[in-house]
Design a protein around this motif. Structure first.
Motif, PDB file in Angstrom:
ATOM      1  N   GLU A   1      73.200  19.835  35.859  1.00  0.00           N
ATOM      2  CA  GLU A   1      73.116  20.193  34.437  1.00  0.00           C
ATOM      3  C   GLU A   1      73.546  21.634  34.218  1.00  0.00           C
ATOM      4  N   ARG A   2      73.142  22.520  35.111  1.00  0.00           N
ATOM      5  CA  ARG A   2      73.559  23.923  35.000  1.00  0.00           C
ATOM      6  C   ARG A   2      75.075  24.054  35.117  1.00  0.00           C
ATOM      7  N   ALA A   3      75.661  23.310  36.035  1.00  0.00           N
ATOM      8  CA  ALA A   3      77.118  23.351  36.193  1.00  0.00           C
ATOM      9  C   ALA A   3      77.804  22.804  34.946  1.00  0.00           C
ATOM     10  N   TYR A   4      77.257  21.733  34.380  1.00  0.00           N
ATOM     11  CA  TYR A   4      77.830  21.164  33.168  1.00  0.00           C
ATOM     12  C   TYR A   4      77.794  22.162  32.023  1.00  0.00           C
ATOM     13  N   PHE A   5      76.639  22.796  31.812  1.00  0.00           N
ATOM     14  CA  PHE A   5      76.530  23.747  30.707  1.00  0.00           C
ATOM     15  C   PHE A   5      77.371  25.002  30.946  1.00  0.00           C
ATOM     16  N   ALA A   6      77.608  25.351  32.202  1.00  0.00           N
ATOM     17  CA  ALA A   6      78.499  26.475  32.490  1.00  0.00           C
ATOM     18  C   ALA A   6      79.946  26.130  32.130  1.00  0.00           C
ATOM     19  N   LEU A   7      80.300  24.846  32.236  1.00  0.00           N
ATOM     20  CA  LEU A   7      81.661  24.402  31.930  1.00  0.00           C
ATOM     21  C   LEU A   7      81.785  23.800  30.533  1.00  0.00           C
ATOM     22  N   LEU A   8      80.741  23.851  29.749  1.00  0.00           N
ATOM     23  CA  LEU A   8      80.724  23.191  28.444  1.00  0.00           C
ATOM     24  C   LEU A   8      81.837  23.682  27.519  1.00  0.00           C
ATOM     25  N   LYS A   9      82.145  24.966  27.561  1.00  0.00           N
ATOM     26  CA  LYS A   9      83.209  25.468  26.669  1.00  0.00           C
ATOM     27  C   LYS A   9      84.563  24.871  27.045  1.00  0.00           C
ATOM     28  N   PHE A  10      84.760  24.534  28.316  1.00  0.00           N
ATOM     29  CA  PHE A  10      86.008  23.894  28.733  1.00  0.00           C
ATOM     30  C   PHE A  10      86.040  22.430  28.290  1.00  0.00           C
ATOM     31  N   PHE A  11      84.870  21.757  28.350  1.00  0.00           N
ATOM     32  CA  PHE A  11      84.806  20.364  27.931  1.00  0.00           C
ATOM     33  C   PHE A  11      84.999  20.217  26.423  1.00  0.00           C
ATOM     34  N   LYS A  12      84.560  21.200  25.653  1.00  0.00           N
ATOM     35  CA  LYS A  12      84.702  21.146  24.201  1.00  0.00           C
ATOM     36  C   LYS A  12      86.073  21.639  23.726  1.00  0.00           C
ATOM     37  N   SER A  13      86.773  22.350  24.584  1.00  0.00           N
ATOM     38  CA  SER A  13      88.046  22.940  24.198  1.00  0.00           C
ATOM     39  C   SER A  13      89.117  21.871  23.972  1.00  0.00           C
ATOM     40  N   LYS A  14      89.926  22.095  22.977  1.00  0.00           N
ATOM     41  CA  LYS A  14      91.038  21.192  22.703  1.00  0.00           C
ATOM     42  C   LYS A  14      92.300  21.615  23.465  1.00  0.00           C
ATOM     43  N   LEU A  15      92.220  22.721  24.176  1.00  0.00           N
ATOM     44  CA  LEU A  15      93.366  23.196  24.958  1.00  0.00           C
ATOM     45  C   LEU A  15      93.546  22.409  26.253  1.00  0.00           C
ATOM     46  N   PHE A  16      92.465  21.789  26.720  1.00  0.00           N
ATOM     47  CA  PHE A  16      92.524  21.033  27.967  1.00  0.00           C
ATOM     48  C   PHE A  16      92.638  19.542  27.674  1.00  0.00           C
ATOM     49  N   SER A  17      93.429  18.862  28.467  1.00  0.00           N
ATOM     50  CA  SER A  17      93.594  17.419  28.279  1.00  0.00           C
ATOM     51  C   SER A  17      92.364  16.678  28.792  1.00  0.00           C
ATOM     52  N   LYS A  18      92.269  15.424  28.408  1.00  0.00           N
ATOM     53  CA  LYS A  18      91.164  14.592  28.865  1.00  0.00           C
ATOM     54  C   LYS A  18      91.222  14.445  30.387  1.00  0.00           C
ATOM     55  N   ARG A  19      92.406  14.347  30.930  1.00  0.00           N
ATOM     56  CA  ARG A  19      92.584  14.227  32.386  1.00  0.00           C
ATOM     57  C   ARG A  19      92.048  15.467  33.108  1.00  0.00           C
ATOM     58  N   THR A  20      92.303  16.635  32.575  1.00  0.00           N
ATOM     59  CA  THR A  20      91.812  17.880  33.181  1.00  0.00           C
ATOM     60  C   THR A  20      90.292  17.933  33.128  1.00  0.00           C
ATOM     61  N   LYS A  21      89.717  17.523  32.027  1.00  0.00           N
ATOM     62  CA  LYS A  21      88.262  17.521  31.891  1.00  0.00           C
ATOM     63  C   LYS A  21      87.619  16.541  32.879  1.00  0.00           C
ATOM     64  N   ILE A  22      88.249  15.390  33.066  1.00  0.00           N
ATOM     65  CA  ILE A  22      87.739  14.419  34.040  1.00  0.00           C
ATOM     66  C   ILE A  22      87.831  14.977  35.451  1.00  0.00           C
ATOM     67  N   ARG A  23      88.910  15.686  35.739  1.00  0.00           N
ATOM     68  CA  ARG A  23      89.052  16.295  37.071  1.00  0.00           C
ATOM     69  C   ARG A  23      88.019  17.388  37.301  1.00  0.00           C
ATOM     70  N   LEU A  24      87.693  18.153  36.264  1.00  0.00           N
ATOM     71  CA  LEU A  24      86.622  19.151  36.370  1.00  0.00           C
ATOM     72  C   LEU A  24      85.297  18.469  36.704  1.00  0.00           C
ATOM     73  N   TYR A  25      85.027  17.385  35.991  1.00  0.00           N
ATOM     74  CA  TYR A  25      83.776  16.650  36.240  1.00  0.00           C
ATOM     75  C   TYR A  25      83.737  16.090  37.663  1.00  0.00           C
ATOM     76  N   THR A  26      84.810  15.428  38.080  1.00  0.00           N
ATOM     77  CA  THR A  26      84.796  14.774  39.398  1.00  0.00           C
ATOM     78  C   THR A  26      84.877  15.762  40.552  1.00  0.00           C
ATOM     79  N   SER A  27      85.408  16.935  40.323  1.00  0.00           N
ATOM     80  CA  SER A  27      85.538  17.895  41.428  1.00  0.00           C
ATOM     81  C   SER A  27      84.416  18.918  41.491  1.00  0.00           C
TER      82      SER A  27
END
Length: 92
Positions: free
Chosen positions: A49-75
């Motif tokens: 959860e801490r890692a997710y909230f640290a990356l939350l601004k990247f997940f909400k950003s429209k600059l990153f594609s859905k594929r990039t966000k999935i790779r952030l999550y899986t890696s």
């Protein structure tokens, strides 16, 4: 130095200068005398959860594609959550 409290009739363990404990952390995993993994699983959930909230601004950003966000999550997030899950015991 710590020694996990185990049942032993040997007096050798009594003479060692170690602190006997019921649980301790080794390589980021909480080990307990009773093999109770609920505390470790809770710790893993909190860390992910801490890692997710640290990356939350990247997940909400429209600059990153859905594929990039999935790779952030899986890696990043999923390995934190599932670290050492091979040895977790299911308590029924």
């Amino acid at each position: 130095m710590k020694l996990l409290n185990i049942e032993s009739s040997s007096d050798v363990l009594e003479t060692l200068p170690y602190e006997k404990v019921e649980e301790f952390q080794y390589l980021g995993t909480i080990l307990s005398m009773k093999n109770d993994w609920s505390r470790e699983i809770g710790s893993r959930i909190t860390k992910s959860e801490r890692a997710y909230f640290a990356l939350l601004k990247f997940f909400k950003s429209k600059l990153f594609s859905k594929r990039t966000k999935i790779r952030l999550y899986t890696s990043i997030i999923r390995p934190i959550l599932t670290y050492d899950c091979e040895v977790w015991l299911l308590q029924v």
